[in-house]
Design a protein around this motif. Structure first.
Motif, PDB file in Angstrom:
ATOM      1  N   ASN A 193      27.535 -29.867  13.283  1.00 26.90           N
ATOM      2  CA  ASN A 193      26.381 -29.723  12.422  1.00 26.90           C
ATOM      3  C   ASN A 193      25.912 -28.333  12.715  1.00 26.90           C
ATOM      4  OD1 ASN A 193      26.655 -32.104  11.544  1.00 26.90           O
ATOM      5  ND2 ASN A 193      25.160 -33.187  13.067  1.00 26.90           N
ATOM      6  N   ALA A 194      26.273 -27.486  14.040  1.00 22.68           N
ATOM      7  CA  ALA A 194      25.722 -26.348  14.464  1.00 22.68           C
ATOM      8  C   ALA A 194      26.566 -25.266  13.978  1.00 22.68           C
ATOM      9  CB  ALA A 194      25.685 -26.468  16.113  1.00 22.68           C
ATOM     10  N   TYR A 195      27.850 -25.163  13.385  1.00 22.55           N
ATOM     11  CA  TYR A 195      28.714 -23.956  13.257  1.00 22.55           C
ATOM     12  C   TYR A 195      27.944 -23.088  12.332  1.00 22.55           C
ATOM     13  CZ  TYR A 195      32.837 -21.619  12.249  1.00 22.55           C
ATOM     14  OH  TYR A 195      33.757 -20.438  12.122  1.00 22.55           O
ATOM     15  N   LEU A 196      27.362 -23.396  11.149  1.00 25.71           N
ATOM     16  CA  LEU A 196      26.948 -22.384  10.280  1.00 25.71           C
ATOM     17  C   LEU A 196      25.651 -21.635  10.948  1.00 25.71           C
ATOM     18  CD1 LEU A 196      26.776 -24.680   7.108  1.00 25.71           C
ATOM     19  CD2 LEU A 196      28.533 -22.934   7.848  1.00 25.71           C
ATOM     20  N   LEU A 197      24.822 -22.140  11.780  1.00 21.87           N
ATOM     21  CA  LEU A 197      23.794 -21.578  12.406  1.00 21.87           C
ATOM     22  C   LEU A 197      24.294 -20.631  13.501  1.00 21.87           C
ATOM     23  CD1 LEU A 197      20.900 -24.210  12.261  1.00 21.87           C
ATOM     24  CD2 LEU A 197      20.954 -21.989  10.906  1.00 21.87           C
ATOM     25  N   ASP A 198      25.333 -21.023  14.354  1.00 20.15           N
ATOM     26  CA  ASP A 198      25.779 -20.434  15.344  1.00 20.15           C
ATOM     27  C   ASP A 198      26.364 -19.125  15.015  1.00 20.15           C
ATOM     28  OD1 ASP A 198      24.883 -22.268  17.253  1.00 20.15           O
ATOM     29  OD2 ASP A 198      26.751 -23.330  17.362  1.00 20.15           O
ATOM     30  N   TYR A 199      26.951 -18.943  14.068  1.00 18.08           N
ATOM     31  CA  TYR A 199      27.556 -17.825  13.238  1.00 18.08           C
ATOM     32  C   TYR A 199      26.806 -17.212  12.216  1.00 18.08           C
ATOM     33  CZ  TYR A 199      31.882 -18.778  16.113  1.00 18.08           C
ATOM     34  OH  TYR A 199      32.617 -18.648  17.200  1.00 18.08           O
ATOM     35  N   ASP A 200      25.581 -17.633  11.813  1.00 18.15           N
ATOM     36  CA  ASP A 200      24.738 -17.146  10.929  1.00 18.15           C
ATOM     37  C   ASP A 200      25.663 -17.081   9.683  1.00 18.15           C
ATOM     38  OD1 ASP A 200      22.573 -16.599  12.490  1.00 18.15           O
ATOM     39  OD2 ASP A 200      23.189 -14.646  12.807  1.00 18.15           O
ATOM     40  N   TYR A 201      26.264 -17.897   9.162  1.00 15.55           N
ATOM     41  CA  TYR A 201      27.060 -18.243   8.011  1.00 15.55           C
ATOM     42  C   TYR A 201      26.207 -18.614   6.745  1.00 15.55           C
ATOM     43  CZ  TYR A 201      31.456 -17.262  10.260  1.00 15.55           C
ATOM     44  OH  TYR A 201      32.460 -16.533  10.838  1.00 15.55           O
ATOM     45  N   SER A 202      25.230 -19.724   7.304  1.00 12.62           N
ATOM     46  CA  SER A 202      24.322 -20.205   6.161  1.00 12.62           C
ATOM     47  C   SER A 202      23.232 -20.966   7.129  1.00 12.62           C
ATOM     48  CB  SER A 202      25.237 -21.295   5.262  1.00 12.62           C
ATOM     49  OG  SER A 202      24.300 -22.083   4.590  1.00 12.62           O
ATOM     50  N   THR A 203      22.040 -21.243   6.323  1.00 13.67           N
ATOM     51  CA  THR A 203      21.014 -22.157   6.937  1.00 13.67           C
ATOM     52  C   THR A 203      21.001 -23.338   6.308  1.00 13.67           C
ATOM     53  OG1 THR A 203      19.401 -21.097   5.143  1.00 13.67           O
ATOM     54  CG2 THR A 203      19.544 -20.026   7.466  1.00 13.67           C
ATOM     55  N   ARG A 204      22.122 -23.928   5.399  1.00 14.15           N
ATOM     56  CA  ARG A 204      21.902 -25.126   4.575  1.00 14.15           C
ATOM     57  C   ARG A 204      22.041 -26.220   5.604  1.00 14.15           C
ATOM     58  NH1 ARG A 204      25.768 -22.254   1.450  1.00 14.15           N
ATOM     59  NH2 ARG A 204      25.291 -21.992  -0.563  1.00 14.15           N
ATOM     60  N   ASP A 205      21.230 -27.385   5.473  1.00 14.35           N
ATOM     61  CA  ASP A 205      21.124 -28.562   6.475  1.00 14.35           C
ATOM     62  C   ASP A 205      21.798 -29.567   5.774  1.00 14.35           C
ATOM     63  OD1 ASP A 205      19.213 -28.882   4.644  1.00 14.35           O
ATOM     64  OD2 ASP A 205      17.571 -29.234   6.271  1.00 14.35           O
ATOM     65  N   ARG A 206      22.133 -29.674   4.414  1.00 15.18           N
ATOM     66  CA  ARG A 206      22.841 -30.400   3.610  1.00 15.18           C
ATOM     67  C   ARG A 206      24.024 -29.914   2.875  1.00 15.18           C
ATOM     68  NH1 ARG A 206      18.387 -34.447   1.654  1.00 15.18           N
ATOM     69  NH2 ARG A 206      18.005 -36.060   3.565  1.00 15.18           N
ATOM     70  N   LEU A 207      25.274 -30.279   2.913  1.00 10.79           N
ATOM     71  CA  LEU A 207      26.333 -29.745   2.111  1.00 10.79           C
ATOM     72  C   LEU A 207      26.615 -30.461   0.945  1.00 10.79           C
ATOM     73  CD1 LEU A 207      28.534 -28.329   5.055  1.00 10.79           C
ATOM     74  CD2 LEU A 207      26.797 -27.351   3.922  1.00 10.79           C
TER      75      LEU A 207
END
Length: 720
Positions: A313-327
């Motif tokens: 759940n935290a990978y996208l935010l940790d690396y600033d790839y995306s702010t999406r919270d549902r895929l």
């Protein structure tokens, strides 16, 4: 014939060349004796003065111009030795080699086709962006230009003696005109004439090449979670229609490989992005994969593909790839024609929210929809028929929380409008729908349900227009709607229509539910008023509206503006000026004139600046999973405060919590040969999945060796 043309004719007869500078009749006579191949291969010489010595030597002086196979040579003096087939040229010399390359030199010795020879004190300019200055330039086989003791740069070089901002010094540089590549031997990158990097070999594309394999501009990133890291992208050209970019990202806390793959087909395209990481934040390897594709199929059908997946759940935010919270991953086929629309889709969802359980969400969803319009001649108007199917599947086996639903809908609607006295517009609609549902794992609902829903509707509009002498137009339009929908929603689970709200687009609709599983029932009426003002410099509108029902609608959420017998009062306005300013706002006021929802947005832009600001206010509503009031400002903007400097900012402020949610500052320097970008960002929000973080990004791009449009407003001027 002029004196200059006569002397040119002598030169042409000696070298055996056609002369484009002659009058039409003479030019035709000279070229008639030559074959097309000879005309293409031979050159044309024009000069103020011509002198012939013996049978092999021709001396041209004064504004000399030589044309050959798309090339144009200009010099002060040219001596042609027919026996050696050699041109001895005195400068200043300008050689236009096609439309993209220009060579300046002091003196030269070339063959008559300009394919082989040597030029001294040469300067090569490619696409008006990159210049290479050299002591000597050798032309080999018409394909290669070899420059010795070279200084290459895309910066503007002034006559002040100061070095350019950056340059590449090399012992030898070869320009391959067919491959459109520059090869540097013993290269040295200098900034303000200070050496900072040495490379034994360096290859760069020339500015006219659209795509070439090689390293792209690296970037530095400082993150409070990952430390100071560097990204070094490498672009791989895999033919004319596909490419792959691999980007290693290395910092003390992570080893990451990012990728992007693109491919174009005859009937579509695909793009895939992803990354794999081994870091200190998680024990296991982490990664994500995003992909999309669009394809044109037979009979006007289109195929759309989307893939979104992540390991945690935290990978996208940790690396600033995306702010999406549902895929969402989806495959869909659709077709749009003038009188027909159809679409079928299979979608899977993955939630990244800490308060949601993926097994209890509709993880696998299928939807199909078809609509067809007819123009019945006997009844007039328009007949619309539609059919829809849908399924929602949850992995959970729990009662209610693991509910699965299947749905089927068919409907027919006839609509016709008339213009009555005094410009009054009336529209009448009559329809019927049949809805069927099958429900599993829900003890509070029946297993199967079928609902027949008749409906009827009358809509009145009275557009009143006035135009002033100065061209300002006013339109005042009272609106009214009376309608009735039969049946009831008893026992039908609400899966697709949990987020509905009143706006100026659905004020006169019979149903404001967003999905096919709910319908507004009973009798209702809607009243509205719209005012519009339009001129050459300004456009504005204001809409007021409210809905009245015979029975309360409890299935809408409290802050949707649609619950109860009387809806909230809708107030919506828009404003747009020709100066670049735009404003829009909408609010819902309950019977006590208290705000349930409000939003506003303002935008302004010109050539040097742009500002956007938005505000949203949402009241507490547990039906919409909102336990606290949301009040938030968001502002982003840029301002070019100097010729080469631009500042930018983005921030989001939580008014209800009296704290910043996100903030970002950026500074950009740009001229004709360098783009430097520095940004500082901070995310203040925290959760069980992610912590607050700060990051600093810095990139420097040496422009000129890349394709794309240039902006001359950033070019520096010389002060000699």
């Amino acid at each position: 014939m002029t004196k200059r043309q006569l002397k040119s004719l002598v030169a042409a007869s000696m070298i055996g060349l056609p002369l484009a500078a002659m009058p039409a009749g003479v030019a035709l006579a000279q070229s008639a004796a030559l074959t097309p191949a000879e005309t293409t291969q031979n050159a044309v010489l024009v000069a103020d003065s011509l002198q012939v010595e013996g049978r092999n030597l021709l001396i041209a002086s004064g504004n000399v111009e030589v044309f050959h196979d798309g090339q144009r040579l200009r010099a002060s003096k040219v001596t042609y030795d027919r026996k050696e087939d050699k041109l001895t040229i005195e400068g200043p010399i300008t050689l236009d080699d096609g439309k993209d390359v220009q060579i300046l030199a002091g003196s030269a010795q070339l063959d008559s086709k300009f394919e082989n020879g040597m030029m001294l004190g040469a300067r090569m300019i490619i696409d008006q962006r990159v210049q290479l200055a050299a002591n000597q330039l050798s032309r080999v086989g018409g394909r290669y230009s070899q420059l010795y003791k070279v200084a290459a740069t895309s910066c503007r070089v002034c006559e002040t003696g100061r070095p350019p901002l950056w340059q590449i010094r090399a012992q030898k540089t070869t320009h391959d005109t067919e491959e459109r590549q520059l090869y540097f031997d013993n290269a040295q990158l200098r900034v303000l004439d200070v050496p900072i990097l040495w490379l034994p070999r360096l290859r760069l594309p020339d500015p006219t090449l659209d795509r070439a394999s090689g390293f792209l501009i690296p970037s530095l990133k400082q993150s409070s979670q990952l430390g100071l890291g560097i990204r070094i992208p490498y672009f791989i050209r895999m033919g004319d229609h596909r490419d792959l970019t691999l980007t290693p990202y290395v910092s003390p806390q992570t080893r990451t490989l990012e990728l992007r793959y693109r491919q174009a087909f005859r009937n579509g395209r695909i793009t895939v992005e992803g990354a794999v990481s081994d870091d200190s934040l998680e024990a296991a390897s982490r990664g994500y994969l995003f992909g999309e594709g669009q394809f044109d199929l037979a009979r006007d059908f289109k195929l759309d593909l989307q893939v979104q997946a992540v390991t945690d759940n935290a990978y996208l935010l940790d690396y600033d790839y995306s702010t999406r919270d549902r895929l969402a991953s989806e495959v869909a086929i659709s077709r749009v024609r003038r009188d027909e629309y159809m679409r079928g889709a299979l979608t899977t969802y993955q939630t990244l929210r800490e308060d949601e359980d993926n097994s209890q969400l509709p993880t696998i969803v299928t939807n199909g929809y078809w609509e067809k319009r007819y123009q019945p001649l006997r009844f007039g108007g328009e007949l619309t028929t539609s059919a829809a199917v849908g399924t929602l599947f949850r992995y959970s086996d729990e009662d209610i929380l693991g509910r699965d639903v299947r749905r089927a809908n068919i409907a027919a609607n006839w609509r016709r409008d008339w213009t009555l006295a005094y410009g009054l517009r009336m529209e009448y609609a009559l329809g019927v729908a049949i809805d069927g549902f099958s429900v599993a794992q829900d003890s509070s609902s029946s297993d199967t349900m079928t609902q027949v829903t008749p409906s009827t509707q009358v809509t009145l509009r009275w557009p009143l227009m006035k135009q002033n002498a100065n061209g300002v137009r006013h339109l005042l339009e009272p609106m009214a709607m009376v309608g009735w929908v039969g049946g009831s929603n008893d026992g039908i689970p609400n899966e697709e229509s949990t987020r509905s709200e009143l706006d100026d687009g659905n004020l006169l609709s019979l149903s404001r539910f967003t999905g096919e599983d709910r319908r507004e029932r009973g009798a209702q009426a809607a009243l509205g008023l719209r005012w519009t003002r339009q001129s050459d410099r300004l456009w504005s509108s204001l809409t007021l509206g409210q809905i009245y029902r015979d029975e309360a609608q409890s299935e809408f959420s409290q802050t949707s503006g649609l619950s109860g017998r009387y809806s909230d009062l809708l107030v919506a306005g828009h404003l747009k000026l020709d100066s670049g300013f735009a404003f829009s706002a909408r609010t819902l006021l309950d019977n006590g004139l208290e705000v349930d929802k409000a939003e506003a947005r303002a935008d302004w832009s010109n050539a040097y600046s742009a500002v956007s600001a938005s505000y949203v206010w949402l009241g507490k509503d547990t039906a919409e999973d909102r336990t606290q009031t949301i009040s938030e400002w968001a502002i982003d903007g840029r301002y070019r405060f100097a010729r080469h400097w631009t500042g930018s900012t983005e921030w989001r402020y939580d008014v209800a919590g009296d704290s910043l949610a996100e903030a970002k500052l950026g500074l950009n320097y740009r001229n004709e040969c360098v783009i430097a970008q520095l940004s500082l960002s901070r995310r203040f929000t925290t959760s069980t999945n992610v912590d607050a973080s700060t990051s600093v990004d810095f990139t420097v791009n040496l422009t000129g060796f890349t394709t794309g449009k240039t902006d001359n407003s950033y070019t520096r001027s010389c002060r000699n």
